[in-house]
Scaffold this active site. Structure first.
Site, PDB file in Angstrom:
ATOM      1  N   HIS A 184       0.825  -1.190   0.000  1.00 48.79           N
ATOM      2  CA  HIS A 184       0.000   0.000   0.000  1.00 48.79           C
ATOM      3  C   HIS A 184       0.868   1.251   0.000  1.00 48.79           C
ATOM      4  O   HIS A 184       2.028   1.230   0.420  1.00 48.79           O
ATOM      5  CB  HIS A 184      -0.937  -0.006   1.202  1.00 48.79           C
ATOM      6  CG  HIS A 184      -2.013  -1.037   1.091  1.00 48.79           C
ATOM      7  ND1 HIS A 184      -3.053  -1.119   1.990  1.00 48.79           N
ATOM      8  CD2 HIS A 184      -2.230  -2.024   0.182  1.00 48.79           C
ATOM      9  CE1 HIS A 184      -3.860  -2.110   1.642  1.00 48.79           C
ATOM     10  NE2 HIS A 184      -3.372  -2.672   0.551  1.00 48.79           N
TER      11      HIS A 184
ATOM     12  N   GLU B 133       0.766   3.865   1.861  1.00 48.12           N
ATOM     13  CA  GLU B 133       1.195   4.235   3.207  1.00 48.12           C
ATOM     14  C   GLU B 133       2.409   3.405   3.628  1.00 48.12           C
ATOM     15  O   GLU B 133       3.348   3.927   4.238  1.00 48.12           O
ATOM     16  CB  GLU B 133       0.068   4.002   4.230  1.00 48.12           C
ATOM     17  CG  GLU B 133      -1.230   4.706   3.908  1.00 48.12           C
ATOM     18  CD  GLU B 133      -2.215   3.868   3.097  1.00 48.12           C
ATOM     19  OE1 GLU B 133      -3.422   4.012   3.343  1.00 48.12           O
ATOM     20  OE2 GLU B 133      -1.784   3.076   2.230  1.00 48.12           O
TER      21      GLU B 133
ATOM     22  N   CYS C   4      -2.564  -0.805   7.468  1.00 47.16           N
ATOM     23  CA  CYS C   4      -1.819   0.455   7.393  1.00 47.16           C
ATOM     24  C   CYS C   4      -2.086   1.323   8.615  1.00 47.16           C
ATOM     25  O   CYS C   4      -1.189   2.027   9.083  1.00 47.16           O
ATOM     26  CB  CYS C   4      -2.158   1.206   6.113  1.00 47.16           C
ATOM     27  SG  CYS C   4      -1.489   0.397   4.640  1.00 47.16           S
TER      28      CYS C   4
ATOM     29  N   CYS D 209      -6.290   1.216   5.161  1.00 46.63           N
ATOM     30  CA  CYS D 209      -6.871  -0.039   5.650  1.00 46.63           C
ATOM     31  C   CYS D 209      -6.407  -0.241   7.090  1.00 46.63           C
ATOM     32  O   CYS D 209      -5.552   0.496   7.595  1.00 46.63           O
ATOM     33  CB  CYS D 209      -6.422  -1.202   4.762  1.00 46.63           C
ATOM     34  SG  CYS D 209      -4.670  -1.636   4.966  1.00 46.63           S
TER      35      CYS D 209
END
Length: 182
Positions: free
Chosen positions: A104, A106, A135, A132
């Site tokens: 991801h 992040e 993260c 999510c």
């Protein structure tokens, strides 16, 4: 050759500065949040995800510390060339995040900061899509205190983590909710 250099004496400068008047004006620039979110959208354009292009930037004191976008690990084929394992296995959005070739945005931003020895403690992370829960855990433990996102993501555990850990979370959705125009 003779060069004539105009030299202002110190007295002239002092007199000039006495006459300078600073006028208060309304700041018509975009806000810092909008500025960073626009950059975040630009970062997302590097993503090769076939479903959702996400960008993230970590900021402290209005300075960008790190950026990231969703993509597979360095050296691994990108999703636009290998295909999407989530699509092939018919995994719905928000479920089984671990079954994906990509990291991801992040995660990539946090790893970039770590790789270059940049502390994220007390920082803000801007993300084009709400993090999510995986993260969210990383963001909390990285010492990030504020999350600003542009569009939602279906993971109620994220909200629970952020609320319980007192992370300031803000939806920054302006301009009709679509991508930014240049």
């Amino acid at each position: 050759m003779l060069y004539i250099i105009s030299v202002m004496d110190e007295f002239d400068l002092v007199e000039y500065l006495k006459g300078v008047k600073v006028q208060k004006k309304i700041d018509s620039r975009i806000s810092w949040d909008e500025y960073f979110m626009r950059i975040c959208h630009l970062v997302s354009d590097r993503s090769t995800c076939t479903h959702r292009k996400v960008g993230a930037i970590i900021v402290r004191e209005n300075r960008i510390l790190a950026t990231g976008y969703n993509q597979p690990p360095s050296g691994f084929p990108h999703c636009d060339s290998i295909g999407c394992i989530r699509e092939d296995l018919k995994i719905p959005s928000g479920r089984n995040q671990e079954i994906c070739y990509g990291l991801h945005a992040e995660q990539n931003a946090l790893m970039q900061a770590a790789r270059f020895g940049i502390s994220t403690n007390g920082a803000t992370i801007y993300v084009t899509t709400k993090p999510c829960s995986v993260c969210a855990r990383l963001i909390i433990n990285a010492g990030i205190v504020r999350v600003v996102y542009f569009s939602d993501y279906p993971d109620p555990l994220t909200d629970y983590f952020f609320k319980t850990c007192k992370i300031n979370v803000e939806l920054l959705n302006f301009g009709g909710g679509g991508r930014f125009e240049s």
